[in-house]
Enzyme design. Structure first.
Site, mmCIF file in Angstrom:
data_model
loop_
_atom_site.group_PDB
_atom_site.id
_atom_site.type_symbol
_atom_site.label_atom_id
_atom_site.label_comp_id
_atom_site.label_asym_id
_atom_site.label_seq_id
_atom_site.Cartn_x
_atom_site.Cartn_y
_atom_site.Cartn_z
ATOM 1 N N GLY A 1 6.327 16.406 -9.372
ATOM 2 C CA GLY A 1 6.079 17.270 -8.216
ATOM 3 C C GLY A 1 6.808 16.785 -6.986
ATOM 4 O O GLY A 1 7.961 16.352 -7.052
ATOM 5 N N THR A 60 2.494 -7.350 1.744
ATOM 6 C CA THR A 60 3.638 -7.243 0.835
ATOM 7 C C THR A 60 4.892 -7.721 1.558
ATOM 8 O O THR A 60 5.204 -7.217 2.643
ATOM 9 C CB THR A 60 3.804 -5.773 0.392
ATOM 10 O OG1 THR A 60 2.578 -5.359 -0.208
ATOM 11 C CG2 THR A 60 4.952 -5.614 -0.589
ATOM 12 N N CYS A 97 3.298 2.429 1.510
ATOM 13 C CA CYS A 97 3.702 1.343 0.606
ATOM 14 C C CYS A 97 4.949 1.654 -0.225
ATOM 15 O O CYS A 97 5.997 1.050 -0.003
ATOM 16 C CB CYS A 97 2.539 0.988 -0.309
ATOM 17 S SG CYS A 97 1.175 0.249 0.607
ATOM 18 N N ASN A 99 5.339 -2.129 -7.564
ATOM 19 C CA ASN A 99 5.546 -0.888 -6.803
ATOM 20 C C ASN A 99 6.861 -0.212 -7.186
ATOM 21 O O ASN A 99 6.942 1.019 -7.272
ATOM 22 C CB ASN A 99 5.497 -1.167 -5.299
ATOM 23 C CG ASN A 99 4.062 -1.160 -4.774
ATOM 24 O OD1 ASN A 99 3.121 -1.005 -5.550
ATOM 25 N ND2 ASN A 99 3.893 -1.324 -3.479
ATOM 26 N N GLU A 152 -1.729 -7.931 -3.103
ATOM 27 C CA GLU A 152 -2.809 -6.969 -3.329
ATOM 28 C C GLU A 152 -2.254 -5.712 -3.980
ATOM 29 O O GLU A 152 -1.170 -5.261 -3.636
ATOM 30 C CB GLU A 152 -3.446 -6.632 -1.967
ATOM 31 C CG GLU A 152 -4.514 -5.585 -2.010
ATOM 32 C CD GLU A 152 -5.648 -5.959 -2.957
ATOM 33 O OE1 GLU A 152 -6.220 -7.050 -2.809
ATOM 34 O OE2 GLU A 152 -5.959 -5.147 -3.852
HETATM 35 N N1 LIG Z 1 -2.461 0.124 2.391
HETATM 36 C C1 LIG Z 1 -2.523 -0.307 1.140
HETATM 37 O O1 LIG Z 1 -3.041 0.377 0.260
HETATM 38 C C2 LIG Z 1 -1.940 -1.639 0.767
HETATM 39 C C3 LIG Z 1 -2.155 -2.143 -0.531
HETATM 40 C C4 LIG Z 1 -1.574 -3.357 -0.893
HETATM 41 C C5 LIG Z 1 -0.782 -4.048 0.006
HETATM 42 N N2 LIG Z 1 -0.588 -3.519 1.256
HETATM 43 C C6 LIG Z 1 0.209 -4.308 2.205
HETATM 44 O O2 LIG Z 1 -0.711 -4.838 3.139
HETATM 45 C C7 LIG Z 1 -0.144 -4.935 4.436
HETATM 46 C C8 LIG Z 1 -1.005 -4.156 5.427
HETATM 47 O O3 LIG Z 1 -0.939 -2.784 5.096
HETATM 48 P P1 LIG Z 1 -1.956 -1.731 5.739
HETATM 49 O O4 LIG Z 1 -1.717 -0.451 5.033
HETATM 50 O O5 LIG Z 1 -3.332 -2.288 5.771
HETATM 51 O O6 LIG Z 1 -1.385 -1.658 7.244
HETATM 52 P P2 LIG Z 1 -2.166 -1.161 8.550
HETATM 53 O O7 LIG Z 1 -1.111 -0.820 9.533
HETATM 54 O O8 LIG Z 1 -3.183 -0.143 8.169
HETATM 55 O O9 LIG Z 1 -2.960 -2.459 9.042
HETATM 56 C C9 LIG Z 1 -2.373 -3.559 9.650
HETATM 57 C C10 LIG Z 1 -3.354 -4.083 10.692
HETATM 58 O O10 LIG Z 1 -2.875 -5.310 11.207
HETATM 59 C C11 LIG Z 1 -3.188 -5.374 12.589
HETATM 60 N N3 LIG Z 1 -2.347 -6.391 13.224
HETATM 61 C C12 LIG Z 1 -1.023 -6.335 13.530
HETATM 62 N N4 LIG Z 1 -0.625 -7.500 14.069
HETATM 63 C C13 LIG Z 1 -1.696 -8.315 14.091
HETATM 64 C C14 LIG Z 1 -1.915 -9.660 14.505
HETATM 65 N N5 LIG Z 1 -0.915 -10.394 15.001
HETATM 66 N N6 LIG Z 1 -3.153 -10.179 14.383
HETATM 67 C C15 LIG Z 1 -4.167 -9.449 13.877
HETATM 68 N N7 LIG Z 1 -4.023 -8.173 13.466
HETATM 69 C C16 LIG Z 1 -2.804 -7.615 13.567
HETATM 70 C C17 LIG Z 1 -2.937 -3.952 13.077
HETATM 71 O O11 LIG Z 1 -3.587 -3.688 14.295
HETATM 72 C C18 LIG Z 1 -3.513 -3.156 11.902
HETATM 73 O O12 LIG Z 1 -4.879 -2.860 12.083
HETATM 74 C C19 LIG Z 1 1.292 -4.417 4.268
HETATM 75 O O13 LIG Z 1 2.124 -5.511 3.989
HETATM 76 C C20 LIG Z 1 1.195 -3.518 3.051
HETATM 77 O O14 LIG Z 1 2.438 -3.365 2.412
HETATM 78 C C21 LIG Z 1 -1.154 -2.361 1.658
HETATM 79 O O1 LIG Z 2 1.606 10.810 -10.979
HETATM 80 C C1 LIG Z 2 1.713 10.611 -9.751
HETATM 81 C C2 LIG Z 2 1.050 9.545 -9.087
HETATM 82 C C3 LIG Z 2 1.277 9.377 -7.723
HETATM 83 N N1 LIG Z 2 2.106 10.221 -7.032
HETATM 84 C C4 LIG Z 2 2.350 10.004 -5.590
HETATM 85 O O2 LIG Z 2 2.698 8.640 -5.384
HETATM 86 C C5 LIG Z 2 2.296 8.221 -4.093
HETATM 87 C C6 LIG Z 2 1.583 6.880 -4.167
HETATM 88 O O3 LIG Z 2 0.366 7.022 -4.840
HETATM 89 P P1 LIG Z 2 -0.588 5.778 -5.196
HETATM 90 O O4 LIG Z 2 0.205 4.753 -5.895
HETATM 91 O O5 LIG Z 2 -1.780 6.298 -5.862
HETATM 92 O O6 LIG Z 2 -1.020 5.317 -3.735
HETATM 93 P P2 LIG Z 2 -0.865 4.023 -2.831
HETATM 94 O O7 LIG Z 2 -2.167 3.866 -2.141
HETATM 95 O O8 LIG Z 2 0.381 4.167 -2.028
HETATM 96 O O9 LIG Z 2 -0.724 2.752 -3.822
HETATM 97 C C7 LIG Z 2 0.517 2.152 -4.158
HETATM 98 O O10 LIG Z 2 0.927 1.247 -3.140
HETATM 99 C C8 LIG Z 2 -0.037 0.198 -2.860
HETATM 100 C C9 LIG Z 2 0.502 -0.600 -1.690
HETATM 101 O O11 LIG Z 2 1.478 -1.504 -2.078
HETATM 102 C C10 LIG Z 2 -0.242 -0.644 -4.107
HETATM 103 O O12 LIG Z 2 -1.174 -1.675 -3.819
HETATM 104 C C11 LIG Z 2 -0.735 0.244 -5.239
HETATM 105 O O13 LIG Z 2 -0.870 -0.531 -6.419
HETATM 106 C C12 LIG Z 2 0.285 1.371 -5.455
HETATM 107 O O14 LIG Z 2 -0.195 2.267 -6.455
HETATM 108 C C13 LIG Z 2 1.455 9.342 -3.516
HETATM 109 O O15 LIG Z 2 2.234 10.056 -2.560
HETATM 110 C C14 LIG Z 2 1.124 10.211 -4.718
HETATM 111 O O16 LIG Z 2 0.992 11.576 -4.363
HETATM 112 C C15 LIG Z 2 2.745 11.265 -7.691
HETATM 113 O O17 LIG Z 2 3.529 12.016 -7.093
HETATM 114 N N2 LIG Z 2 2.516 11.443 -9.045
#
Ligand SMILES: NC(=O)c1ccc[n+]([C@@H]2O[C@H](COP(=O)([O-])OP(=O)(O)OC[C@H]3O[C@@H](n4cnc5c(N)ncnc54)[C@H](O)[C@@H]3O)[C@@H](O)[C@H]2O)c1
Ligand SMILES: O=c1ccn([C@@H]2O[C@H](COP(=O)(O)OP(=O)(O)O[C@H]3O[C@H](CO)[C@@H](O)[C@H](O)[C@H]3O)[C@@H](O)[C@H]2O)c(=O)[nH]1
Length: 451
Positions: free
Chosen positions: A255, A121, A262, A210, A147
């Site tokens: 709540g 992101t 994120c 988001n 994603e």
């Molecule tokens: N966690 C989610 O649910 C989610 C969902 C959608 C988008 N995103 C986005 O995806 C990105 C990653 O999020 P995350 O939660 O997986 O983070 P994370 O910290 O869990 O994972 C990042 C990984 O990248 C590795 N890394 C860092 N520098 C590197 C490099 N130069 N080469 C190879 N690996 C390297 C780290 O060691 C780590 O394992 C962020 O931009 C986040 O906003 C996360």
């Molecule tokens: O009715 C609700 C729903 C969620 N939450 C809170 O909101 C936060 C985020 O929840 P959720 O969105 O389910 O989790 P994430 O895994 O952080 O996912 C968000 O962030 C990701 C990273 O960008 C995106 O990919 C997803 O689409 C987006 O939902 C958590 O602390 C939840 O407890 C509430 O308080 N009330």
């Protein structure tokens, strides 16, 4: 197809495993040696339902492997950038250091004609910066494919996403779209909608999604504050609002508010972006969403003090939950840990329990006690605070819990428990936005709801 996934954290490990399960030949690259070691053995380095099974299967059949060596990307047709973009230490914007470093490494190793796809992101305009970096090679393609998976349901969200977004531009657009279509062929075949747009739109779609979710949450939590002031019930209010399909019930659960790796950082980043692009109304809006969200944590702590007669100092408080939401072990910006820490700072003796997140929490928070078993954590408590609504906590028997605690005081910051059954066992139950706490109404389809 041959695919590399750079960055194997909560997003990348799931992405790599689901692509391998679709039949691609995938290598995951991460700089973290311990993560790579675990993943290579088919073991998930964090808790995500369904991931371990997928990893075990795909690593055993040889379609998925992991490495720290970037040269392993050289055989791939498509590279997904999944490294972290955390909030920068100096402000509210995103730290793009990991992304720039990974792109530079990839530029050295990617083979001619391969496609670099960003999934992290990022603030709008980032893709252009990466494009300039890659342009020095002149033979690489670039696309942006944000994603939307949620932790806790990440595997399902990856295999059955609501939509696929491709940012692609210029003379490379056609080829980039064809290659992404080949990667996601099984999903497209199953009817997943696909939106093709320019880079800036792809970047902003992610930020907007988001920001909208966070807005919905802060709106209902601000209404909760109003309910507290007016003697109304936010649970009933939210339920009634959610029955209107134009509004919808999801992300309307009032709540303690949102946390995680994120939503909090992404709304702060959007706030900074809006400010720097002169869209002050959106900048202020994101600021308010953030402020309202933080207030829920402070409100919870002051409610805890009220329940204990004015102060939590010297009191034994058990916090149920450490993870930022159920079904994950992630404590990044966890509302539960924030509340636990604020209680410690106010002088309480705090015990925290969580089914999966204790290992992540205890090293970072030496000021509190941790228990893996909820019943052990309840022993001697003068106040119980539900902060993360894990099923296991929602199923606690109030009669059994009542025998373990010193006082039957419950603060349900997630409005998740059946207050009636707890009250029937002599518990005083409080929550946010429910001043005259009443049982949660559940509307049966087609039946009138009374609350
Ligand atoms: N966690 C989610 O649910 C989610 C969902 C959608 C988008 N995103 C986005 O995806 C990105 C990653 O999020 P995350 O939660 O997986 O983070 P994370 O910290 O869990 O994972 C990042 C990984 O990248 C590795 N890394 C860092 N520098 C590197 C490099 N130069 N080469 C190879 N690996 C390297 C780290 O060691 C780590 O394992 C962020 O931009 C986040 O906003 C996360
Ligand atoms: O009715 C609700 C729903 C969620 N939450 C809170 O909101 C936060 C985020 O929840 P959720 O969105 O389910 O989790 P994430 O895994 O952080 O996912 C968000 O962030 C990701 C990273 O960008 C995106 O990919 C997803 O689409 C987006 O939902 C958590 O602390 C939840 O407890 C509430 O308080 N009330």
């Amino acid at each position: 197809m041959r695919i590399s996934v750079i960055g194997c954290g909560y997003l990348g490990a799931v992405h790599a495993a689901t692509l391998a399960s679709m039949g691609h030949d995938v290598v995951g690259i991460d700089t973290d040696e311990s993560k790579v070691r675990l993943l290579s053995r088919g073991v998930a380095p964090f808790y995500e339902p369904g991931l371990e099974e997928l990893l075990a299967h795909t690593t055993a059949q040889g379609t998925l492997r992991f490495s720290r060596d970037f040269s392993e990307t050289s055989g791939a047709d498509v590279h997904f950038l999944c490294v972290g973009t955390p909030q920068s230490k100096t402000g509210d914007g995103a730290d793009l250091g990991y992304l720039l470093a990974a792109t530079q490494e990839l530029r050295r190793h990617a083979r001619a004609g391969s496609l670099v796809v960003g999934k992290s992101t990022v603030p709008v305009g980032t893709v252009d910066v990466l494009g300039d970096l890659l342009a020095e090679r002149g033979d690489l393609l670039l696309a942006w494919n944000p994603e939307f998976l949620r932790q806790g349901t990440a595997v399902k969200d990856s295999l059955v996403p609501d939509r696929l977004v491709y940012g692609a531009e210029g003379p490379q657009e056609k080829r980039a779209v064809e290659m992404l279509d080949a990667v996601y062929a099984p999903l497209l075949g199953a009817g997943v909608p696909r939106i093709v747009c320019n880079f800036a739109t792809a970047e902003l779609i992610k930020s907007a999604a988001n920001a909208y979710l966070a807005t919905k949450l802060s709106f209902i939590n601000a209404m909760g504050e109003l309910c507290d002031a007016a003697g109304a019930d936010v649970v009933a209010l939210s339920e009634a609002m959610g029955l209107d399909p134009r509004i919808g019930a999801r992300y309307l659960h009032a709540g303690l508010g949102f946390g995680g790796g994120c939503l909090p950082k992404d709304i702060r980043s959007l706030r900074t972006q809006a400010g720097s692009l002169g869209v002050t109304a959106l900048e202020d809006w994101m600021g308010s969403v953030d402020t309202i969200n933080r207030e829920q944590r402070a409100r919870s702590v002051s409610l805890a003090a009220d329940l204990l007669g004015g102060s939590v100092a010297g009191r034994q408080v058990t916090v149920l939950g450490a993870a930022f939401k159920p079904d994950t072990d992630d404590i990044r910006d966890s509302p539960a840990m924030d509340v636990a820490m604020r209680l410690v700072e106010a002088g309480a003796h705090v015990t925290v329990t969580d089914p999966k997140a204790i290992n992540n929490a205890w090293l970072r928070f030496p000021q509190m006690r941790f228990e893996t078993k909820p019943l052990a954590a309840l022993d001697g408590a003068e106040l119980v605070v539900l902060a993360t609504e894990w099923d296991e906590f929602c199923r606690l028997d109030p009669a059994v819990a009542g025998k373990l605690v010193r006082r039957r005081l419950l603060l349900d910051t997630r409005n998740a428990l059946d207050a009636d059954s707890w009250a029937a066992e002599g518990w005083t139950v409080a929550g946010l936005g429910v001043p005259g706490r009443r049982p949660r109404a559940r509307a049966a389809a087609g039946q009138p709801t009374s609350v």
